[in-house]
Design a protein around this motif. Structure first.
Motif, PDB file in Angstrom:
ATOM      1  N   VAL A  71       0.856  -1.184   0.000  1.00  0.00           N
ATOM      2  CA  VAL A  71       0.000   0.000   0.000  1.00  0.00           C
ATOM      3  C   VAL A  71       0.894   1.236   0.000  1.00  0.00           C
ATOM      4  O   VAL A  71       2.058   1.184   0.412  1.00  0.00           O
ATOM      5  N   LYS A  72       0.326   2.355  -0.461  1.00  0.00           N
ATOM      6  CA  LYS A  72       1.091   3.586  -0.540  1.00  0.00           C
ATOM      7  C   LYS A  72       1.343   4.175   0.842  1.00  0.00           C
ATOM      8  O   LYS A  72       2.441   4.615   1.163  1.00  0.00           O
ATOM      9  N   ASP A  73       0.292   4.193   1.674  1.00  0.00           N
ATOM     10  CA  ASP A  73       0.426   4.730   3.029  1.00  0.00           C
ATOM     11  C   ASP A  73       0.752   3.596   3.994  1.00  0.00           C
ATOM     12  O   ASP A  73       0.071   2.563   4.004  1.00  0.00           O
ATOM     13  N   PRO A  74       1.789   3.756   4.813  1.00  0.00           N
ATOM     14  CA  PRO A  74       2.173   2.680   5.737  1.00  0.00           C
ATOM     15  C   PRO A  74       1.082   2.385   6.756  1.00  0.00           C
ATOM     16  O   PRO A  74       0.371   3.278   7.212  1.00  0.00           O
ATOM     17  N   VAL A  75       0.967   1.109   7.129  1.00  0.00           N
ATOM     18  CA  VAL A  75      -0.024   0.655   8.101  1.00  0.00           C
ATOM     19  C   VAL A  75       0.705   0.327   9.394  1.00  0.00           C
ATOM     20  O   VAL A  75       1.595  -0.534   9.428  1.00  0.00           O
ATOM     21  N   PHE A  76       0.340   1.019  10.469  1.00  0.00           N
ATOM     22  CA  PHE A  76       0.976   0.800  11.761  1.00  0.00           C
ATOM     23  C   PHE A  76       0.116  -0.046  12.702  1.00  0.00           C
ATOM     24  O   PHE A  76       0.636  -0.658  13.623  1.00  0.00           O
TER      25      PHE A  76
END
Length: 304
Positions: A71-76
């Motif tokens: 994904v483009k935005d990191p998942v925390f």
């Protein structure tokens, strides 16, 4: 008014400003020291976060699903999944690679410790002809870049029909770890007070008995430090096994890791799971040994 108050009141006026200036200077020094400590701690914390973040990202990526990895935005924040670890451990010959790495690493470290104990004791305690030359050779061997010797080692192993052999890797890793181990243990042995050994000799011990009963128990920090270095060096070594062990059943985990990424392409979750599995033994060894590495050398050896 008490006698003390009268004495203070009668004291010259010049003493009170001096005392006030001294107190102010002391307060400024304490404040400067406190600010310096806060600054150093802040830098240490920033460096810790900087170095630990890639490790955290590797482990967290190995626990994400493929849809959360690419994904483009990191998942925390996510729900952990262990499917990538199943993929990594399901590769052919995985447990063979684990066994090979453990055998080669542990055997090389133990051999290096045994030889380095004897050599370090000889350099630190005994006086013999060629002692300085031996120290110089050890230092030169420690500085040698082993990568430039790969071709020579390959030719020697080929002529001796020792290619695709774990014994060959053990010997090479043992030789690579030996100079640092000798130099480190030599320093620890030299730091042990000679009076302890002499007292044991007076009490009737032989030199060998004095070594194992007096000196050896005090070498725990040095043994832990050199064991940690040797383990990390042999566990991570890649170039030698790539050249010397072409047979798949004789490979080790570093070679498996590079081939794993090649075979699975853009499956970054499985790749990070394989990298995590490769890193875990080093982290475990470091956690187990790091306290003893920094321990006192001979604390409590002499009664007060």
């Amino acid at each position: 008014m008490t006698a003390t108050d009268k004495a203070v009141a009668q004291a010259p006026a010049t003493r009170r400003p001096l005392a006030a200036r001294d107190a102010a200077a002391s307060a400024r020094a304490r404040r400067t020291k406190r600010l310096g400590r806060i600054g150093l701690n802040s830098v240490a914390l920033a460096l810790t976060v900087l170095f630990l973040f890639p490790v955290y990202w590797m482990f967290s990526t190995s626990l994400k699903s493929n849809s959360q990895v690419l994904v483009k935005d990191p998942v925390f924040f996510f729900t952990p999944t262990f499917e990538h670890y199943s993929t990594a451990t399901g590769v052919d010959l995985f447990w063979t690679y684990v066994r090979n790495s453990l055998v080669v690493t542990l055997a090389a470290v133990l051999l290096a410790l045994l030889v380095a104990l004897a050599a370090g004791f000889a350099i630190a305690r005994l006086h013999f002809r060629g002692r300085r030359g031996m120290v110089l050779v050890v230092m030169m061997a420690q500085m040698a870049p082993w990568e430039i010797l790969i071709i020579v080692m390959y030719l020697n192993a080929r002529d001796a029909q020792a290619l695709n052999s774990l014994v060959t890797l053990i010997v090479i890793y043992f030789v690579m770890a030996l100079p640092f181990t000798i130099w480190t243990l030599r320093g620890f042995i030299a730091a042990v007070p000679k009076e302890l050994e002499e007292a044991a000799l007076i009490d009737g011990c032989t030199r060998t008995q004095a070594f194992f009963r007096i000196i050896f128990p005090l070498l725990a920090p040095g043994l832990m430090a050199t064991s940690l270095f040797g383990f990390i060096m042999a566990w991570n070594e890649y170039a030698m096994v790539l050249v010397l062990n072409k047979a798949p059943e004789m490979a080790t985990l570093p070679l498996w890791l590079t081939q794993f990424q090649t075979n699975f392409g853009n499956d970054w979750g499985a790749t990070m799971a394989a990298s995590s599995l490769f890193t875990v033994p080093v982290l475990i060894v470091f956690i187990l040994l790091q306290r003893r590495v920094t321990g006192g050398l001979s604390a409590g050896a002499v009664k007060g």
